[in-house]
Design a protein around this motif. Structure first.
Motif, PDB file in Angstrom:
ATOM      1  N   GLN A  23       0.881  -1.161   0.000  1.00 16.89           N
ATOM      2  CA  GLN A  23       0.000   0.000   0.000  1.00 16.89           C
ATOM      3  C   GLN A  23       0.918   1.211   0.000  1.00 16.89           C
ATOM      4  O   GLN A  23       1.928   1.242   0.707  1.00 16.89           O
ATOM      5  N   VAL A  24       0.595   2.190  -0.833  1.00 18.03           N
ATOM      6  CA  VAL A  24       1.463   3.343  -1.054  1.00 18.03           C
ATOM      7  C   VAL A  24       1.037   4.479  -0.146  1.00 18.03           C
ATOM      8  O   VAL A  24      -0.140   4.860  -0.119  1.00 18.03           O
ATOM      9  N   GLY A  25       2.016   5.040   0.585  1.00 16.40           N
ATOM     10  CA  GLY A  25       1.748   6.151   1.484  1.00 16.40           C
ATOM     11  C   GLY A  25       1.796   7.508   0.802  1.00 16.40           C
ATOM     12  O   GLY A  25       1.177   8.458   1.267  1.00 16.40           O
ATOM     13  N   GLY A  26       2.525   7.622  -0.299  1.00 13.56           N
ATOM     14  CA  GLY A  26       2.640   8.893  -1.011  1.00 13.56           C
ATOM     15  C   GLY A  26       2.874   8.649  -2.487  1.00 13.56           C
ATOM     16  O   GLY A  26       3.992   8.320  -2.914  1.00 13.56           O
ATOM     17  N   LEU A  27       1.816   8.773  -3.294  1.00 11.14           N
ATOM     18  CA  LEU A  27       1.905   8.461  -4.722  1.00 11.14           C
ATOM     19  C   LEU A  27       2.923   9.343  -5.437  1.00 11.14           C
ATOM     20  O   LEU A  27       3.728   8.850  -6.229  1.00 11.14           O
ATOM     21  N   VAL A 136       1.712   0.224 -10.808  1.00 10.82           N
ATOM     22  CA  VAL A 136       1.133   1.161  -9.853  1.00 10.82           C
ATOM     23  C   VAL A 136      -0.372   1.121 -10.092  1.00 10.82           C
ATOM     24  O   VAL A 136      -0.849   1.462 -11.175  1.00 10.82           O
ATOM     25  N   ASP A 137      -1.097   0.643  -9.082  1.00 10.72           N
ATOM     26  CA  ASP A 137      -2.535   0.412  -9.197  1.00 10.72           C
ATOM     27  C   ASP A 137      -3.314   1.335  -8.277  1.00 10.72           C
ATOM     28  O   ASP A 137      -3.009   1.430  -7.087  1.00 10.72           O
ATOM     29  N   GLU A 138      -4.321   1.979  -8.834  1.00  5.24           N
ATOM     30  CA  GLU A 138      -5.295   2.722  -8.041  1.00  5.24           C
ATOM     31  C   GLU A 138      -6.560   1.873  -8.040  1.00  5.24           C
ATOM     32  O   GLU A 138      -7.253   1.796  -9.044  1.00  5.24           O
ATOM     33  N   VAL A 139      -6.820   1.197  -6.920  1.00  8.44           N
ATOM     34  CA  VAL A 139      -7.891   0.207  -6.825  1.00  8.44           C
ATOM     35  C   VAL A 139      -9.099   0.852  -6.149  1.00  8.44           C
ATOM     36  O   VAL A 139      -8.989   1.352  -5.025  1.00  8.44           O
ATOM     37  N   VAL A 144      -4.132   3.065  -3.288  1.00 11.62           N
ATOM     38  CA  VAL A 144      -3.044   2.971  -4.263  1.00 11.62           C
ATOM     39  C   VAL A 144      -2.042   1.915  -3.809  1.00 11.62           C
ATOM     40  O   VAL A 144      -1.670   1.877  -2.626  1.00 11.62           O
ATOM     41  N   PHE A 145      -1.608   1.091  -4.760  1.00 13.10           N
ATOM     42  CA  PHE A 145      -0.706  -0.010  -4.459  1.00 13.10           C
ATOM     43  C   PHE A 145       0.436  -0.066  -5.472  1.00 13.10           C
ATOM     44  O   PHE A 145       0.270   0.334  -6.629  1.00 13.10           O
ATOM     45  N   LEU A 146       1.554  -0.579  -5.007  1.00 12.75           N
ATOM     46  CA  LEU A 146       2.698  -0.890  -5.853  1.00 12.75           C
ATOM     47  C   LEU A 146       2.836  -2.399  -5.868  1.00 12.75           C
ATOM     48  O   LEU A 146       2.880  -3.038  -4.816  1.00 12.75           O
ATOM     49  N   GLU A 147       2.864  -2.980  -7.067  1.00 10.60           N
ATOM     50  CA  GLU A 147       3.156  -4.397  -7.227  1.00 10.60           C
ATOM     51  C   GLU A 147       4.447  -4.517  -8.023  1.00 10.60           C
ATOM     52  O   GLU A 147       4.638  -3.808  -9.014  1.00 10.60           O
ATOM     53  N   VAL A 174      10.441   5.297  -0.040  1.00 11.68           N
ATOM     54  CA  VAL A 174       9.132   5.963   0.075  1.00 11.68           C
ATOM     55  C   VAL A 174       8.265   5.174   1.065  1.00 11.68           C
ATOM     56  O   VAL A 174       8.519   3.999   1.328  1.00 11.68           O
ATOM     57  N   PRO A 175       7.230   5.817   1.627  1.00  9.94           N
ATOM     58  CA  PRO A 175       6.359   5.126   2.584  1.00  9.94           C
ATOM     59  C   PRO A 175       5.558   4.006   1.905  1.00  9.94           C
ATOM     60  O   PRO A 175       4.686   4.277   1.072  1.00  9.94           O
ATOM     61  N   LEU A 176       5.884   2.766   2.245  1.00  8.51           N
ATOM     62  CA  LEU A 176       5.199   1.595   1.702  1.00  8.51           C
ATOM     63  C   LEU A 176       4.860   0.656   2.848  1.00  8.51           C
ATOM     64  O   LEU A 176       5.667   0.446   3.742  1.00  8.51           O
ATOM     65  N   THR A 177       3.669   0.066   2.802  1.00  8.63           N
ATOM     66  CA  THR A 177       3.268  -0.951   3.766  1.00  8.63           C
ATOM     67  C   THR A 177       3.078  -2.251   3.010  1.00  8.63           C
ATOM     68  O   THR A 177       2.221  -2.332   2.118  1.00  8.63           O
ATOM     69  N   ARG A 178       3.898  -3.252   3.339  1.00  9.94           N
ATOM     70  CA  ARG A 178       3.816  -4.523   2.611  1.00  9.94           C
ATOM     71  C   ARG A 178       2.501  -5.218   2.921  1.00  9.94           C
ATOM     72  O   ARG A 178       2.066  -5.297   4.070  1.00  9.94           O
ATOM     73  N   ILE A 179       1.890  -5.736   1.863  1.00 12.54           N
ATOM     74  CA  ILE A 179       0.594  -6.415   1.935  1.00 12.54           C
ATOM     75  C   ILE A 179       0.796  -7.841   1.429  1.00 12.54           C
ATOM     76  O   ILE A 179       1.436  -8.044   0.391  1.00 12.54           O
TER      77      ILE A 179
END
Length: 194
Positions: A23-27, A136-139, A144-147, A174-179
């Motif tokens: 999950q992206v903290g800052g696009l 880069v996905d906007e779901v 917003v997510f990075l895969e 960058v601020p990322l939270t692993r999912i």
């Protein structure tokens, strides 16, 4: 990796799609960090996915070894994908092919013993960086997510590849939270909280 790349890869050998998701903290920060690494994202493409599970499987049960189907529409093309998680939900044996008629394929998938679970709408931008596919996905409904994905030979250790992909992601700074969940699970959980 784009859907057509996966399609081409799966026609010649058994492959696994191995990915990490955040999950992206800052696009804006993510876009700048990717550009700094030479990543040029494609124009946005809307993908409409219908996820399916085997009859008898329910959310909360393990996904390891269980086949799941997805019917995607993107730019007027319909793609059927079947994934079977091997090591974890994001390391899967994958088969994908284009289909001519979405509604007929939807009916056929159900007749084969799958049931529709969650519909996913996202806007995706992609790029290749070496062997990695960056998405880069906007779901809709979850953010917003990075895969980051790699296609490997079936039997390669997915967890080791995930460590390499995670190292790249963490190196972006960058601020990322692993999912560790798939989009269908994330959407279902978000709806349950409402």
């Amino acid at each position: 990796m784009t859907s057509s790349d996966v399609l081409e890869a799966t026609t010649t050998r058994a492959v696994c799609e191995v990915e990490v998701k955040y999950q992206v903290g800052g696009l804006t920060m993510l876009e700048a960090a990717l550009a700094g690494r030479g990543v040029v994202l494609s124009a946005p493409v809307v993908q409409i996915d219908q996820a399916y599970a085997r009859v008898g499987w329910e959310y909360g049960q393990s996904k390891i070894g269980v086949p799941f189907a997805r019917l995607r529409t993107e730019r007027g093309r319909h793609l059927l994908t079947v994934k079977t998680p091997v090591a974890n939900e994001l390391s899967c044996v994958e088969h994908e092919t284009e289909v001519a008629d979405r509604e007929q394929m939807h009916a056929a998938i159900q007749q084969l013993g799958f049931y529709p679970t969650v519909r996913i709408r996202k806007t995706r931008r992609t790029a290749m960086l070496g062997l990695m596919s960056v998405c880069v996905d906007e779901v809709d409904g979850i953010g917003v997510f990075l895969e980051i994905e790699r296609i490997v030979e079936a039997g390669e250790a997915g967890e080791g590849i995930q460590v390499e992909l995670d190292r790249f992601a963490r190196g972006l700074g960058v601020p990322l939270t692993r999912i560790t969940d798939t989009y269908d699970s994330l959407i279902r959980a978000a709806r349950a909280r409402v």
